[in-house]
Design a protein around this motif. Structure first.
Motif, PDB file in Angstrom:
ATOM      1  N   GLY A  61      23.652 -19.277 -24.157  1.00 49.64           N
ATOM      2  CA  GLY A  61      23.491 -18.857 -25.540  1.00 49.64           C
ATOM      3  C   GLY A  61      22.423 -17.796 -25.686  1.00 49.64           C
ATOM      4  N   GLU A  62      22.053 -17.496 -26.913  1.00 50.58           N
ATOM      5  CA  GLU A  62      21.066 -16.473 -27.207  1.00 50.58           C
ATOM      6  C   GLU A  62      19.946 -17.047 -28.062  1.00 50.58           C
ATOM      7  N   TYR A  89      18.964 -18.784 -21.405  1.00 49.02           N
ATOM      8  CA  TYR A  89      19.357 -18.080 -22.625  1.00 49.02           C
ATOM      9  C   TYR A  89      19.054 -16.587 -22.521  1.00 49.02           C
TER      10      TYR A  89
END
Length: 351
Positions: free
Chosen positions: A294-295, A317
Motif C-alpha cells: 500500500g501507500e 509501503y
C-alpha cells in the motif's frame, strides 16, 4: 517557506552580576555556571549561544527552569542587553540600533506573546488587540477593522467590547496572539505562551498555532519546557542546559539521534509513535519493490501507519509526497525506531 535565515545569534553571552566582563573571561576559559556562581557570585545566563532561525518557520527553544530560555528570547528584542555577542535580524546587528530604531523593531517588526498575557485591564479586548497601532498614535477607528479580523481569526468573535477580566485564561491568551497578529510583524516571540493554560486549552492553542503558521508562515520563536509541545510545534528545535546549547536541529533527528545523555533523558519517555514521521524512518528510493502492500504519506505519524498495517510487521509501503514516490517504508524499520536508543548505541539505518 524559505530557508533564508531571519535571526542569527552569534557568540552570545549573558552574565548577571556586578562584574560581568571579569566573569566573562572565566567563562571563556571554561568555567561553568555552578562554579562561576560559587567562586564569584556572578550568574551565567547564556554561554556562547550560536543559533540560526529560519525565515517563515518555528524555532522552539526548550529546557528546564534556569536553562536560559527566557533570557535568550529577551535578547532578540533587546529587553535584555548581552554581555557579549551579536544578534542579527534581517542581516542587521540589532545591538548597533539607536533607541529610535529599536522602538521601530519592537513596534513594527517583532511582536511578543507573554505567558501571563500582559493585557491592559482597563482597555477592552479590541483595544488590547490594536495596541501596536494605538502606540503609533492611530485612532481606534483606524485599527478596529484589522484588530477585529484577527480577533475573529483566533476564535474571539463578538468579544471586542469585553474586558480581559471577563475572559477565561485561554481566551485572554488568544487576545495576546491577536495583538501580535494585528501588529503585522514578521517575527513573533512567544515566551512560555501556553504554560499557564489548562491541558485541553493548551492543546487547542497549539493546534491554533499550527493552523495560523501554515497560513501565515511567520518567523516564530517559541519558548517551552515541555518536550511534547516542542516536538509538536518546532521546525527547528534548540535544547538548552545551564545557559548553553546542548543540541539543535530538526526535531525528528534529535529524537532519533540524541547526542548527549541529557537529551537522551529528555526523549526517553516520549510516545515515539505519535511524534515520529514516516519521512524519518523510510528508505529514500523511487524504485518500487515487488512486496509493496500500500501507500502512506511521508508526513504520516508512525502511529497512523501502525493502525493501517494492523500491527503486521512484514508489510512494506510506498511513501508518497505530492503524488510522487519518495521512499519505501519497511515496518521492521518502523518498529526499530520505536525503541529509544541507549547511550552510545548506533541507530543503524534509522535517520
Amino acid at each position: 517557506m524559505s530557508d533564508e535565515i531571519k535571526i542569527s545569534v552569534r557568540s552570545l553571552y549573558k552574565i548577571f552580576g556586578d562584574d560581568p566582563q571579569g566573569a566573562l573571561e572565566l567563562v571563556r576559559a571554561g568555567m561553568g555556571k555552578a562554579e562561576l556562581q560559587a567562586e564569584t557570585g556572578q550568574v551565567l545566563g547564556l554561554n556562547d549561544i550560536n543559533i540560526d532561525m529560519p525565515n517563515g518557520k518555528t524555532t522552539v527553544i526548550m529546557g528546564l527552569s534556569g536553562s536560559g530560555k527566557s533570557t535568550l528570547i529577551r535578547h532578540l528584542n533587546r529587553l535584555i542587553e548581552p554581555t557579549a555577542g551579536k544578534v542579527h535580524v534581517n542581516g542587521d546587528n540589532i545591538l548597533d540600533y539607536s533607541e529610535g530604531r529599536l522602538r521601530k523593531l519592537r513596534q513594527n517588526e517583532m511582536s511578543m506573546v507573554f505567558q501571563k498575557f500582559a493585557l491592559l485591564p482597563h482597555r477592552t479586548v479590541l483595544e488590547n488587540a490594536g495596541m501596536s497601532w494605538a502606540i503609533e498614535g492611530k485612532s481606534r477607528r483606524k485599527y478596529a477593522s484589522e484588530a477585529t479580523k484577527w480577533l475573529n481569526r483566533v476564535g474571539l468573535e463578538g468579544q471586542g467590547e469585553q474586558y480581559p477580566v471577563q475572559l477565561s485564561g485561554g481566551m485572554q491568551q488568544r487576545v495576546g496572539i491577536a495583538r501580535a497578529l494585528t501588529s503585522n510583524s514578521d517575527i513573533m516571540l512567544m515566551d512560555e505562551a501556553f504554560s499557564a493554560l489548562d491541558p485541553l486549552i493548551r492543546t487547542d492553542m497549539q493546534d491554533l498555532m499550527l493552523e495560523l503558521q501554515k497560513e501565515l508562515a511567520k518567523t516564530v520563536v517559541f519558548i517551552t519546557h515541555d518536550l511534547d509541545e516542542a516536538l509538536k510545534l518546532a521546525d527547528h528545535l534548540v535544547i538548552l542546559k545551564d545557559g548553553f546549547v546542548v543540541q539543535q536541529g530538526e526535531p525528528q533527528d534529535i529524537l532519533l539521534n540524541p547526542n548527549d545523555p541529557y537529551i537522551e533523558a529528555f526523549v526517553s519517555d516520549i510516545n515515539r509513535a505519535r511524534v515520529l514521521r514516516v519521512r524519518s524512518v523510510m528508505d529514500e528510493t523511487r524504485q518500487v519493490p515487488d512486496d509493496i502492500v500500500g501507500e502512506v504519506d511521508f508526513d504520516d505519524t508512525l502511529e497512523t501507519v501502525i493502525a493501517v498495517s494492523k500491527g503486521d510487521t512484514t508489510n512494506n509501503y510506498r511513501v508518497m509526497h505530492d503524488g510522487q514516490q519518495v521512499g519505501v517504508l519497511h515496518m521492521r524499520d518502523l518498529v526499530r525506531a520505536l525503541v529509544p536508543r541507549r547511550p552510545g548505541e548506533e541507530t543503524g539505518n534509522i535517520r
